[in-house]
Scaffold this motif. Structure first.
Motif, PDB file in Angstrom:
ATOM      1  N   ALA A  22       0.842  -1.205   0.000  1.00  0.00           N
ATOM      2  CA  ALA A  22       0.000   0.000   0.000  1.00  0.00           C
ATOM      3  C   ALA A  22       0.872   1.247   0.000  1.00  0.00           C
ATOM      4  O   ALA A  22       0.620   2.199  -0.749  1.00  0.00           O
ATOM      5  CB  ALA A  22      -0.930  -0.016   1.209  1.00  0.00           C
ATOM      6  N   ASN A  23       1.917   1.242   0.829  1.00  0.00           N
ATOM      7  CA  ASN A  23       2.824   2.397   0.871  1.00  0.00           C
ATOM      8  C   ASN A  23       3.608   2.545  -0.428  1.00  0.00           C
ATOM      9  O   ASN A  23       3.788   3.668  -0.926  1.00  0.00           O
ATOM     10  CB  ASN A  23       3.788   2.259   2.051  1.00  0.00           C
ATOM     11  CG  ASN A  23       3.124   2.530   3.372  1.00  0.00           C
ATOM     12  OD1 ASN A  23       2.245   3.375   3.465  1.00  0.00           O
ATOM     13  ND2 ASN A  23       3.524   1.807   4.395  1.00  0.00           N
ATOM     14  N   ILE A  47      -0.307  -5.296  -8.754  1.00  0.00           N
ATOM     15  CA  ILE A  47      -1.163  -4.581  -7.796  1.00  0.00           C
ATOM     16  C   ILE A  47      -1.532  -3.212  -8.351  1.00  0.00           C
ATOM     17  O   ILE A  47      -2.707  -2.827  -8.384  1.00  0.00           O
ATOM     18  CB  ILE A  47      -0.448  -4.468  -6.437  1.00  0.00           C
ATOM     19  CG1 ILE A  47      -0.285  -5.854  -5.812  1.00  0.00           C
ATOM     20  CG2 ILE A  47      -1.201  -3.537  -5.503  1.00  0.00           C
ATOM     21  CD1 ILE A  47       0.623  -5.890  -4.612  1.00  0.00           C
ATOM     22  N   VAL A  48      -0.532  -2.462  -8.822  1.00  0.00           N
ATOM     23  CA  VAL A  48      -0.791  -1.097  -9.314  1.00  0.00           C
ATOM     24  C   VAL A  48      -1.520  -1.132 -10.652  1.00  0.00           C
ATOM     25  O   VAL A  48      -2.392  -0.294 -10.915  1.00  0.00           O
ATOM     26  CB  VAL A  48       0.522  -0.298  -9.400  1.00  0.00           C
ATOM     27  CG1 VAL A  48       0.293   1.071 -10.001  1.00  0.00           C
ATOM     28  CG2 VAL A  48       1.146  -0.167  -8.026  1.00  0.00           C
ATOM     29  N   GLU A  49      -1.210  -2.108 -11.500  1.00  0.00           N
ATOM     30  CA  GLU A  49      -1.906  -2.184 -12.787  1.00  0.00           C
ATOM     31  C   GLU A  49      -3.393  -2.463 -12.595  1.00  0.00           C
ATOM     32  O   GLU A  49      -4.234  -1.915 -13.297  1.00  0.00           O
ATOM     33  CB  GLU A  49      -1.255  -3.232 -13.683  1.00  0.00           C
ATOM     34  CG  GLU A  49       0.098  -2.772 -14.191  1.00  0.00           C
ATOM     35  CD  GLU A  49       0.566  -3.516 -15.419  1.00  0.00           C
ATOM     36  OE1 GLU A  49      -0.096  -4.482 -15.823  1.00  0.00           O
ATOM     37  OE2 GLU A  49       1.599  -3.108 -15.956  1.00  0.00           O
ATOM     38  N   LYS A  50      -3.729  -3.281 -11.613  1.00  0.00           N
ATOM     39  CA  LYS A  50      -5.146  -3.523 -11.319  1.00  0.00           C
ATOM     40  C   LYS A  50      -5.809  -2.264 -10.770  1.00  0.00           C
ATOM     41  O   LYS A  50      -6.983  -2.013 -11.035  1.00  0.00           O
ATOM     42  CB  LYS A  50      -5.294  -4.679 -10.334  1.00  0.00           C
ATOM     43  CG  LYS A  50      -4.994  -6.020 -10.975  1.00  0.00           C
ATOM     44  CD  LYS A  50      -4.978  -7.141  -9.963  1.00  0.00           C
ATOM     45  CE  LYS A  50      -4.517  -8.428 -10.634  1.00  0.00           C
ATOM     46  NZ  LYS A  50      -4.300  -9.497  -9.642  1.00  0.00           N
ATOM     47  N   MET A  51      -5.047  -1.467 -10.020  1.00  0.00           N
ATOM     48  CA  MET A  51      -5.600  -0.217  -9.503  1.00  0.00           C
ATOM     49  C   MET A  51      -5.895   0.760 -10.634  1.00  0.00           C
ATOM     50  O   MET A  51      -6.933   1.424 -10.634  1.00  0.00           O
ATOM     51  CB  MET A  51      -4.634   0.420  -8.501  1.00  0.00           C
ATOM     52  CG  MET A  51      -4.547  -0.293  -7.193  1.00  0.00           C
ATOM     53  SD  MET A  51      -3.399   0.536  -6.084  1.00  0.00           S
ATOM     54  CE  MET A  51      -3.488  -0.533  -4.674  1.00  0.00           C
ATOM     55  N   VAL A  52      -4.996   0.852 -11.605  1.00  0.00           N
ATOM     56  CA  VAL A  52      -5.214   1.762 -12.730  1.00  0.00           C
ATOM     57  C   VAL A  52      -6.415   1.295 -13.552  1.00  0.00           C
ATOM     58  O   VAL A  52      -7.252   2.099 -13.974  1.00  0.00           O
ATOM     59  CB  VAL A  52      -3.950   1.873 -13.606  1.00  0.00           C
ATOM     60  CG1 VAL A  52      -4.223   2.690 -14.859  1.00  0.00           C
ATOM     61  CG2 VAL A  52      -2.813   2.484 -12.819  1.00  0.00           C
ATOM     62  N   LEU A  66     -10.538   1.460  -3.992  1.00  0.00           N
ATOM     63  CA  LEU A  66      -9.170   1.971  -4.032  1.00  0.00           C
ATOM     64  C   LEU A  66      -8.842   2.786  -2.786  1.00  0.00           C
ATOM     65  O   LEU A  66      -7.712   2.741  -2.303  1.00  0.00           O
ATOM     66  CB  LEU A  66      -8.955   2.808  -5.296  1.00  0.00           C
ATOM     67  CG  LEU A  66      -8.904   1.994  -6.587  1.00  0.00           C
ATOM     68  CD1 LEU A  66      -8.803   2.918  -7.792  1.00  0.00           C
ATOM     69  CD2 LEU A  66      -7.751   1.024  -6.577  1.00  0.00           C
ATOM     70  N   ALA A  67      -9.806   3.507  -2.256  1.00  0.00           N
ATOM     71  CA  ALA A  67      -9.565   4.260  -1.024  1.00  0.00           C
ATOM     72  C   ALA A  67      -9.297   3.323   0.142  1.00  0.00           C
ATOM     73  O   ALA A  67      -8.538   3.667   1.054  1.00  0.00           O
ATOM     74  CB  ALA A  67     -10.758   5.161  -0.714  1.00  0.00           C
ATOM     75  N   SER A  75      -3.575   9.926  -3.500  1.00  0.00           N
ATOM     76  CA  SER A  75      -3.253   8.896  -4.495  1.00  0.00           C
ATOM     77  C   SER A  75      -4.505   8.465  -5.245  1.00  0.00           C
ATOM     78  O   SER A  75      -4.474   8.253  -6.465  1.00  0.00           O
ATOM     79  CB  SER A  75      -2.612   7.683  -3.827  1.00  0.00           C
ATOM     80  OG  SER A  75      -1.414   8.044  -3.208  1.00  0.00           O
ATOM     81  N   VAL A  76      -5.604   8.317  -4.523  1.00  0.00           N
ATOM     82  CA  VAL A  76      -6.862   7.937  -5.168  1.00  0.00           C
ATOM     83  C   VAL A  76      -7.304   9.027  -6.131  1.00  0.00           C
ATOM     84  O   VAL A  76      -7.714   8.758  -7.268  1.00  0.00           O
ATOM     85  CB  VAL A  76      -7.954   7.679  -4.101  1.00  0.00           C
ATOM     86  CG1 VAL A  76      -9.281   7.331  -4.761  1.00  0.00           C
ATOM     87  CG2 VAL A  76      -7.527   6.565  -3.164  1.00  0.00           C
TER      88      VAL A  76
END
Length: 139
Positions: A22-23, A47-52, A66-67, A75-76
């Motif tokens: 997360a950090n 992890i980050v690609e799924k977030m995008v 995402l929050a 970041s959100v």
């Protein structure tokens, strides 16, 4: 047999790993480029690609999920306002990992993980703004 063992534990507990990623995701989204060890970078990429991809949906449910996964609200906001429109036409592959030699102290393999088509001015922008605000306050 090695079934259902598809991630690196990185000598950390589940809670520590969750907080670590997360950090790191917060830092990567804020600066758009970070330097870390190669195994951590390889674990952070999906992890980050799924977030995008989730941010590209743009709905309220995605924002709330995402929050809950990220530590910083900034970041959100950046995911939805900056990164999702930037990668709207790209079907995936938002992150690039480049090997960066070995760390001097323990010879750990290092890597630079960054967004493809990143904003070069994003790295250190928060620190530059903080220093400029401090200088303006002193005068």
């Amino acid at each position: 047999m090695r079934h259902a063992k598809g991630y690196r534990r990185l000598n950390r507990t589940h809670e520590h790993r969750k907080a670590l990623f997360a950090n790191m995701a917060d830092s990567l989204i804020e600066h758009e480029q970070i330097k870390t060890t190669l195994p951590k970078a390889k674990e952070l990429r999906p992890i980050v690609e799924k977030m995008v991809t989730m941010a590209k949906k743009g709905d309220v449910h995605s924002r709330r999920v995402l929050a809950s996964r990220l530590k910083l609200d900034a970041s959100v906001t950046k995911l939805f306002d900056v990164l999702a429109p930037r990668y709207a036409d790209r079907p995936g592959g938002y992150i690039r990992i480049m090997k960066a030699g070995f760390r001097y102290g323990d010879m750990a393999p290092m890597a630079i993980i960054e967004f493809v088509d990143r904003d070069v001015d994003a790295k250190g922008a928060g620190d530059k703004a903080r220093v400029a605000a401090e200088e303006a306050g002193e005068e």
